[in-house]
Design a protein around this motif. Structure first.
Motif, PDB file in Angstrom:
ATOM      1  N   LEU A 196       0.789  -1.035  -0.087  1.00  0.00           N
ATOM      2  CA  LEU A 196       0.056  -0.053  -0.074  1.00  0.00           C
ATOM      3  C   LEU A 196       0.837   1.137   0.106  1.00  0.00           C
ATOM      4  O   LEU A 196       0.519   2.388  -0.728  1.00  0.00           O
ATOM      5  N   LEU A 197       2.130   1.155   0.644  1.00  0.00           N
ATOM      6  CA  LEU A 197       2.760   2.473   0.644  1.00  0.00           C
ATOM      7  C   LEU A 197       3.426   2.670  -0.483  1.00  0.00           C
ATOM      8  O   LEU A 197       3.714   3.682  -0.997  1.00  0.00           O
ATOM      9  N   LYS A 208       2.338   7.118   6.127  1.00  0.00           N
ATOM     10  CA  LYS A 208       2.923   6.569   7.393  1.00  0.00           C
ATOM     11  C   LYS A 208       2.721   7.044   8.506  1.00  0.00           C
ATOM     12  O   LYS A 208       2.370   6.404   9.411  1.00  0.00           O
ATOM     13  N   SER A 209       3.246   8.103   8.708  1.00  0.00           N
ATOM     14  CA  SER A 209       3.039   9.086   9.880  1.00  0.00           C
ATOM     15  C   SER A 209       1.630   9.275  10.397  1.00  0.00           C
ATOM     16  O   SER A 209       1.456   9.150  11.305  1.00  0.00           O
ATOM     17  N   PHE A 210       1.054   9.687   9.360  1.00  0.00           N
ATOM     18  CA  PHE A 210      -0.539   9.727   9.548  1.00  0.00           C
ATOM     19  C   PHE A 210      -1.173   8.705  10.307  1.00  0.00           C
ATOM     20  O   PHE A 210      -1.979   8.638  11.136  1.00  0.00           O
ATOM     21  N   LEU A 216      -3.733   3.844  12.876  1.00  0.00           N
ATOM     22  CA  LEU A 216      -4.507   3.113  11.875  1.00  0.00           C
ATOM     23  C   LEU A 216      -4.020   1.780  11.272  1.00  0.00           C
ATOM     24  O   LEU A 216      -2.549   1.502  11.239  1.00  0.00           O
ATOM     25  N   SER A 217      -4.607   0.875  10.897  1.00  0.00           N
ATOM     26  CA  SER A 217      -3.980  -0.428  10.409  1.00  0.00           C
ATOM     27  C   SER A 217      -4.092  -0.461   8.792  1.00  0.00           C
ATOM     28  O   SER A 217      -5.134  -0.037   8.256  1.00  0.00           O
ATOM     29  N   LYS A 225      -9.131   3.686   4.072  1.00  0.00           N
ATOM     30  CA  LYS A 225     -10.229   4.818   3.622  1.00  0.00           C
ATOM     31  C   LYS A 225      -9.649   6.010   4.283  1.00  0.00           C
ATOM     32  O   LYS A 225      -9.664   7.257   3.348  1.00  0.00           O
ATOM     33  N   ARG A 226      -9.535   5.989   5.451  1.00  0.00           N
ATOM     34  CA  ARG A 226      -9.191   7.417   6.116  1.00  0.00           C
ATOM     35  C   ARG A 226      -7.762   7.807   5.633  1.00  0.00           C
ATOM     36  O   ARG A 226      -7.650   8.932   5.438  1.00  0.00           O
ATOM     37  N   MET A 227      -6.855   6.856   5.119  1.00  0.00           N
ATOM     38  CA  MET A 227      -5.597   7.148   4.507  1.00  0.00           C
ATOM     39  C   MET A 227      -5.879   7.991   3.249  1.00  0.00           C
ATOM     40  O   MET A 227      -5.026   8.914   2.869  1.00  0.00           O
ATOM     41  N   PHE A 228      -6.673   7.473   2.489  1.00  0.00           N
ATOM     42  CA  PHE A 228      -7.117   7.908   1.333  1.00  0.00           C
ATOM     43  C   PHE A 228      -7.661   9.563   1.311  1.00  0.00           C
ATOM     44  O   PHE A 228      -7.463  10.366   0.448  1.00  0.00           O
ATOM     45  N   LEU A 229      -8.251   9.631   2.514  1.00  0.00           N
ATOM     46  CA  LEU A 229      -9.082  11.028   2.750  1.00  0.00           C
ATOM     47  C   LEU A 229      -7.799  11.959   3.049  1.00  0.00           C
ATOM     48  O   LEU A 229      -7.778  13.061   2.574  1.00  0.00           O
ATOM     49  N   TYR A 230      -6.877  11.522   3.777  1.00  0.00           N
ATOM     50  CA  TYR A 230      -5.737  12.360   4.104  1.00  0.00           C
ATOM     51  C   TYR A 230      -5.241  12.476   2.910  1.00  0.00           C
ATOM     52  O   TYR A 230      -4.642  13.810   2.777  1.00  0.00           O
ATOM     53  N   LEU A 231      -4.835  11.786   2.122  1.00  0.00           N
ATOM     54  CA  LEU A 231      -3.845  11.808   0.821  1.00  0.00           C
ATOM     55  C   LEU A 231      -4.632  12.708  -0.032  1.00  0.00           C
ATOM     56  O   LEU A 231      -3.785  13.569  -0.486  1.00  0.00           O
TER      57      LEU A 231
END
Length: 235
Positions: A196-197, A208-210, A216-217, A225-231
């Motif tokens: 994913l990274l 990764k930091s977020f 988050l796992s 999904k939350r990582m994509f929102l942050y992205l």
């Protein structure tokens, strides 16, 4: 296993579906068993079939959700939205269905729909992998240049033989795989942190930091999904 279905093709939402306007101005239609209640305004080219469910000796279910208390929104290529109750996803058929009685469902001809949202899961039509035609995949995350998709498949696990009870019933098993869609191409991906990274590219360290900060796992859909929102916020 052979299944007998009595299919009735119906054009433009007749007989079993009532169409109306919701408070927000969007188009809405609800299932109803009061036949013949159809408003003058109807979604174009929205055909469906009534399928009678044949009894099965196979344990488990071929539907994604355990119950039918689901409300979904179907969006057409012309950005018109329709609300449907009792909605479920038939993994075997790759089709969305709505239960109208104990032994029958509406099978929607979704060829004219581009997106379906059900219980906060967002499905969209994509090209089949290495095949001709289209299929539905769940959108786990979406950025400007790529999407992370989840494809559900149905298999049948053979029943286990017991010396005392004989062969047990076969069982439906729903499995899934993940894919990255980029520039019209779909590539399989392992749903793990390192893979994913890679797809996050130059933003990988920030993601990764977020993830670490918010605990988050990389193995849970809701967290990714939350990582994509942050992205999308930092891009």
């Amino acid at each position: 296993m052979k299944k007998i279905f009595f299919i009735v093709l119906v054009s433009v939402m007749s007989s079993v579906v009532m169409f109306s306007q919701d408070d927000a101005g969007g188009d809405t239609f609800r299932n109803t068993l009061n036949l013949g209640q159809v408003s003058n305004e109807q979604p174009a080219n929205a055909t469906f079939a009534i399928s009678y469910i044949a009894p099965s000796s196979i344990d488990g279910s071929k539907y994604l959700y355990d119950d039918w208390k689901n409300v979904g929104v179907l969006e057409t290529g012309k950005n018109k939205k329709y609300r449907i109750e009792n909605l479920n996803y038939d993994v075997e058929r790759d089709a969305f269905v709505s239960k109208i009685s104990k032994d029958s469902v509406l099978v929607f001809n979704t060829v004219n729909f581009k997106k379906i949202v059900i219980n906060n899961k967002n499905f969209k039509v994509v090209d089949k992998v290495n095949e001709n035609g289209m299929m539905f995949m769940e959108v786990v995350g979406e950025a400007d240049s790529f999407s992370l998709l989840k494809d559900y498949k149905l298999t049948i696990r053979e029943g286990v033989f017991s010396p005392t009870k004989g062969k047990g019933n076969d069982e439906y098993v729903i499995s899934y795989k993940y894919y990255v869609q980029r520039n019209g191409q779909i590539t399989a991906i392992k749903f793990k942190k390192s893979e994913l990274l890679k797809i996050f590219g130059s933003k990988a360290d920030q993601i990764k930091s977020f993830a670490k900060k918010n605990r988050l796992s990389f193995n849970k859909d809701k967290d990714v999904k939350r990582m994509f929102l942050y992205l999308n916020k930092i891009s």
